[in-house]
Write a protein that holds these residues in place. Sequence first.
Motif, short mmCIF file in Angstrom:
data_model
loop_
_atom_site.label_atom_id
_atom_site.label_comp_id
_atom_site.label_asym_id
_atom_site.label_seq_id
_atom_site.Cartn_x
_atom_site.Cartn_y
_atom_site.Cartn_z
N TYR A 52 0.84 -1.20 0.00
CA TYR A 52 0.00 0.00 0.00
C TYR A 52 0.87 1.25 0.00
CZ TYR A 52 -2.84 3.70 2.18
OH TYR A 52 -3.46 4.89 2.48
N LEU A 53 1.87 1.29 0.86
CA LEU A 53 2.76 2.45 0.93
C LEU A 53 3.60 2.60 -0.33
CD1 LEU A 53 3.99 2.21 4.62
CD2 LEU A 53 2.48 3.94 3.64
N ASN A 54 4.00 1.48 -0.92
CA ASN A 54 4.79 1.54 -2.14
C ASN A 54 4.01 2.24 -3.24
OD1 ASN A 54 7.18 0.84 -3.65
ND2 ASN A 54 5.99 -0.73 -4.69
N LYS A 55 2.76 1.90 -3.38
CA LYS A 55 1.92 2.52 -4.42
C LYS A 55 1.53 3.95 -4.04
CE LYS A 55 -0.18 -1.74 -6.24
NZ LYS A 55 0.57 -2.72 -5.46
N ALA A 56 1.11 4.15 -2.79
CA ALA A 56 0.63 5.46 -2.37
C ALA A 56 1.74 6.52 -2.40
CB ALA A 56 0.02 5.37 -0.98
N CYS A 57 2.91 6.17 -1.87
CA CYS A 57 4.02 7.13 -1.85
C CYS A 57 4.51 7.45 -3.26
CB CYS A 57 5.18 6.59 -1.01
SG CYS A 57 4.86 6.55 0.76
N SER A 58 4.60 6.42 -4.11
CA SER A 58 5.05 6.63 -5.48
C SER A 58 4.07 7.53 -6.23
CB SER A 58 5.21 5.29 -6.21
OG SER A 58 6.19 4.49 -5.57
N ALA A 59 2.77 7.28 -6.04
CA ALA A 59 1.75 8.10 -6.69
C ALA A 59 1.78 9.53 -6.16
CB ALA A 59 0.37 7.48 -6.50
N ALA A 60 1.98 9.69 -4.86
CA ALA A 60 2.04 11.03 -4.26
C ALA A 60 3.22 11.82 -4.81
CB ALA A 60 2.13 10.92 -2.74
N LEU A 61 4.36 11.16 -4.98
CA LEU A 61 5.54 11.83 -5.53
C LEU A 61 5.34 12.16 -7.01
CD1 LEU A 61 8.28 9.74 -3.73
CD2 LEU A 61 7.78 12.16 -3.37
N PHE A 62 4.65 11.30 -7.72
CA PHE A 62 4.30 11.58 -9.11
C PHE A 62 3.40 12.82 -9.19
CE2 PHE A 62 1.51 10.58 -12.88
CZ PHE A 62 2.47 10.86 -13.85
N ALA A 63 2.43 12.91 -8.29
CA ALA A 63 1.54 14.07 -8.24
C ALA A 63 2.32 15.33 -7.91
CB ALA A 63 0.45 13.83 -7.20
N TYR A 64 3.25 15.23 -6.97
CA TYR A 64 4.07 16.38 -6.61
C TYR A 64 4.91 16.83 -7.81
CZ TYR A 64 8.04 18.99 -4.75
OH TYR A 64 9.02 19.93 -4.54
N PHE A 65 5.48 15.88 -8.54
CA PHE A 65 6.33 16.20 -9.68
C PHE A 65 5.55 16.99 -10.73
CE2 PHE A 65 8.09 15.24 -13.89
CZ PHE A 65 9.40 15.64 -13.71
N ILE A 66 4.32 16.57 -11.01
CA ILE A 66 3.50 17.30 -11.99
C ILE A 66 3.17 18.69 -11.48
CG2 ILE A 66 1.30 17.32 -13.23
CD1 ILE A 66 1.38 14.28 -13.21
N SER A 67 2.80 18.79 -10.21
CA SER A 67 2.50 20.10 -9.63
C SER A 67 3.73 21.00 -9.64
CB SER A 67 1.99 19.94 -8.19
OG SER A 67 0.79 19.19 -8.14
N ALA A 68 4.90 20.40 -9.38
CA ALA A 68 6.14 21.17 -9.32
C ALA A 68 6.57 21.72 -10.67
CB ALA A 68 7.26 20.30 -8.74
N LEU A 69 5.98 21.21 -11.75
CA LEU A 69 6.27 21.77 -13.08
C LEU A 69 5.75 23.19 -13.19
CD1 LEU A 69 5.35 18.73 -15.39
CD2 LEU A 69 7.65 19.51 -14.76
N PHE A 70 4.76 23.55 -12.38
CA PHE A 70 4.10 24.85 -12.48
C PHE A 70 4.26 25.71 -11.24
CE2 PHE A 70 1.72 21.52 -14.70
CZ PHE A 70 1.80 21.98 -16.01
#
Length: 468
Positions: A395-413
């Motif tokens: 659960y943490l492997n998927k949730a943390c990876s997805a959260a960091l992916f979301a942060y990366f997209i947000s950090a583009l802007f």
Amino acid sequence: MFKILLYMIFSISFVSIVTLPWLTAVIYYANGIMQPKYIWPWTFPDFAVSKFLAIFSIVAFLIAISTKKLDASIYRNKQNFVLLAMWILIHLSEIFSPYPVYFAGVRAEIVLDAFNTIFIMYFVGLGLLSNVEHYKKSLLYMATMFALITVYYVYWANSMYLDSRWDMFTGGRLNPPSGTSIGDQNALSSLIVMGMPFILLGFFYCKNIYIKLSCIGVLPLLWHSLFLFGSRGAMLAILFTTMAILKVLSNNKKSDDSATQFKYVKSFKLIITFGFVVALAYQGGAMLNRSSETAAQAQQGGDEPLNPRLISWSVGKKLVGNFPLLGAGPQRFQMASNTLYPGESVHVAHNTFLNFAANTGLPVGLFFLYLFWLQYKNFKYCVKNNIQNYPLLDYLNKACSAALFAYFISALFLDLIIFEAFYFILMLNLAKLFIFKQLLTHTTENHSHDTQGNKIRNSNGMIIKSAS
């Protein structure tokens, strides 16, 4: 009532220094990420609660070292050396900045102090999560805390709308509680998007039917909160992050544990996709109108760019070329751009990589990007080695990876260099990897004992096999 609850939590953190040292880190990060003193300022005492919570965590950390309840090998991971290198280079950039006198909305001293605190507490929290014996509680409490903070801000945003608190809106966009470091609509939207994977995945991993239904019920309200904040970058982040989560769930390997044998993923994917499109069509009008107005203004302006961010990104790239090694200095983006390119003056980079690279040097920017490569390797290693046999870690492997992916997209802007939720997820994700490797090592050792004619025990300590 709230003040009594605050003092109870404060007391629990103090008592936990010896009894449950990892709990001090949970409480510290709950306060640091949520920043409740700005939501309920009347409940907080005059003394700095965050400083005392940090002190409690540091004392618990030192006691854990002295009592050998901390595994220092967790610090050997590359991620920690990358963060250490970034921290050193950022301070060198401040020392050798070509702009010792400058102007900025937020002074470099404030940013550096915040970064120092984040850096110290990252390593303190990481050490407190290194105890394998307590991982089921410590990691679960961390994940639950982050999910609940997300749920609260979803509730807060929707309550502002339902209570007709129009004084909290500016230009049709809901403003976050004033005073916080997540004090603009885009930053708070990013926090909510990062918390979304912990909620969505809860539907699949939690066995309690009421929790499952709650996870589903929160999602439409979460989308609506993002519409209220009006962050287009966050909408892109939640769209791609949701798609990535459902893709990973569809490809999940089968295991002996029924908790990771996901059913109805395709149906769930269709429902979520349909619901999101309908919500965007009926509730996302303000953001769509903003995009249309921006495009119209660009057409009328002739040479004007479609988005002011394009100016910032262009200037940011030029600044990187001018100061490639240590940058212009922390918080010097506006000063340097006004000095070198007065016709293209901007205030901020509007991109986290460019903020790091232009202000503190290209090596820091590249280290920042390298952190995401390490997270990808972390995720792939865990999947390859069957982390699904440990539902909480999976659960943490998927949730943390997805959260960091979301942060990366947000950090583009956005400029999110001192966004504490990012470093918190980095810490939690690395702790998960470390615990998983420790469990794999124990499993391998048990298997080796079996080949030598010894008994093997399962995770509950029961004998599952004995050589003849």
